[in-house]
Design an enzyme around this catalytic site. Structure first.
Site, PDB file in Angstrom:
ATOM      1  CG  HIS A 302      44.244  32.416  37.670  1.00 56.47           C
ATOM      2  ND1 HIS A 302      44.937  33.492  37.161  1.00 56.47           N
ATOM      3  CD2 HIS A 302      45.073  31.840  38.575  1.00 56.47           C
ATOM      4  CE1 HIS A 302      46.138  33.559  37.722  1.00 56.47           C
ATOM      5  NE2 HIS A 302      46.243  32.556  38.585  1.00 56.47           N
ATOM      6  CG  ASP A 306      47.567  39.212  37.903  1.00 58.72           C
ATOM      7  OD1 ASP A 306      47.125  39.746  38.939  1.00 58.72           O
ATOM      8  OD2 ASP A 306      48.243  39.822  37.060  1.00 58.72           O
TER       9      ASP A 306
END
Length: 331
Positions: A302, A306
């Site tokens: 992450h 995204d």
């Protein structure tokens, strides 16, 4: 008079590891290997050299040296309770604030092999990455039908995993931002689509790499994947064949797994987990139908991307798998 013949055991090692082992006068057969394919690499020789140096300075058992290495304990700070102040395993554990686990009848302690230790270290590093897994359901009814038709007409059969690899390669062409690595305060974006193929072994996992997978036709891709997997299980891969992946695929479908969270194969930023095929209910034309369903699970770093970017990739893979004509040529 009979002549004694000494048989030398061949040890797989990188050229630089051999060079420094020669400088340190270290026997490579006594070094624990942690490199790809069970090869001895530079850090293995350096670790062996450091352990030998410490053994000269402080009387210590070989097992205590290995435990101290794994726990990053300086043996100079450990008080030995053995004869002549010799340091034992229990001395190291005591210095670390631990006591050896009590063994009960029937229990067996197995020291980690070189490959299993390397896997454990890499998985620990992967677990520390802030990652997320998203799961997408795929209707593979048409895919299975077209695959069965293809396999009846061709000598070399293709598997579901071959089709997933093809779909992944094509999807990455349209979603190249997933081909990246997080590096401290920057992200390194890759260009080549080199697919890592996780292969389960008795004592660990190897990840051979299919280079430029997007440039291969389905038949070529399947042949490459089958060859790498076969030679991985036979321990016949070179270190170079397990290096340079930019994205990894791992398949647990043959074990009946319906969903799981694969750990990222660092330095890649994403890995796709493939699950088993089962009957599922899907609404088509407003009516519920029993179809063949498979789930794909994408774990991604992450820090590097995204959720929306990852979800778009999963949808692209699903689109290819649900429209198999784009993967399998009839005839």
């Amino acid at each position: 008079m009979p002549v004694e013949v000494k048989i030398m055991k061949f040890v797989k090692a990188t050229p630089y590891a051999r060079k420094i082992a020669k400088q340190y006068h270290i026997d490579l057969t006594a070094v624990t290997a942690t490199g790809p394919g069970g090869a001895v690499v530079e850090k293995d020789v350096e670790r062996a050299h450091e352990g030998r140096q410490r053994t000269r300075e402080v009387p210590v058992t070989p097992l205590a040296v290995r435990i101290a290495d794994s726990m990053q304990i300086d043996l100079k700070n450990v008080r030995g309770t053995g004869l002549g102040g010799k340091i034992s395993k229990n001395d190291v554990l005591a210095a670390a604030g631990r006591q050896d686990d009590e063994m009960y009848p029937g229990e067996v302690r197995e020291v980690l092999s070189g490959m299993r230790r390397a896997v454990a270290e890499k998985m620990t590093q992967s677990y520390a990455v802030p990652s997320v897994t998203i799961t997408t359901k795929v209707d593979v009814t048409g895919l299975l039908e077209l695959r069965a038709e293809y396999n009846t007409c061709h000598k070399e059969r293709i598997t579901i995993n071959d089709l997933v690899l093809s779909a992944v390669a094509k999807s990455l062409v349209k979603n190249k931002r997933l081909l990246c690595s997080f590096d401290c305060d920057s992200i390194i974006y890759k260009d080549a689509i080199n697919l890592g193929l996780a292969v389960s072994m008795d004592d660990g996992v190897l990840v051979p790499v299919i280079r430029n997978a997007d440039q291969l036709e389905l038949k070529e891709l399947a042949q490459k994947a089958h060859d790498l997997a076969k030679r991985a299980r036979e321990h016949r891969l070179s270190p170079d064949e397990c290096a340079g992946s930019t994205f990894t695929v791992t398949n647990m479908g043959m074990f009946g797994v319906e969903a799981f969270t694969p750990l990222i194969n660092l330095p890649d930023a994403a890995i796709l987990g493939v699950c088993s095929v089962s009957d599922g209910c899907i609404v088509k034309d407003g009516l519920p139908q029993v179809r063949k369903v498979m789930r794909i699970c994408l774990t991604f770093d992450h820090r590097a991307m995204d959720g929306a970017m990852a979800a778009k990739f999963n949808l692209a893979v699903r689109e290819y798998l649900e429209n198999p004509e784009s993967l399998i040529k009839k005839g």
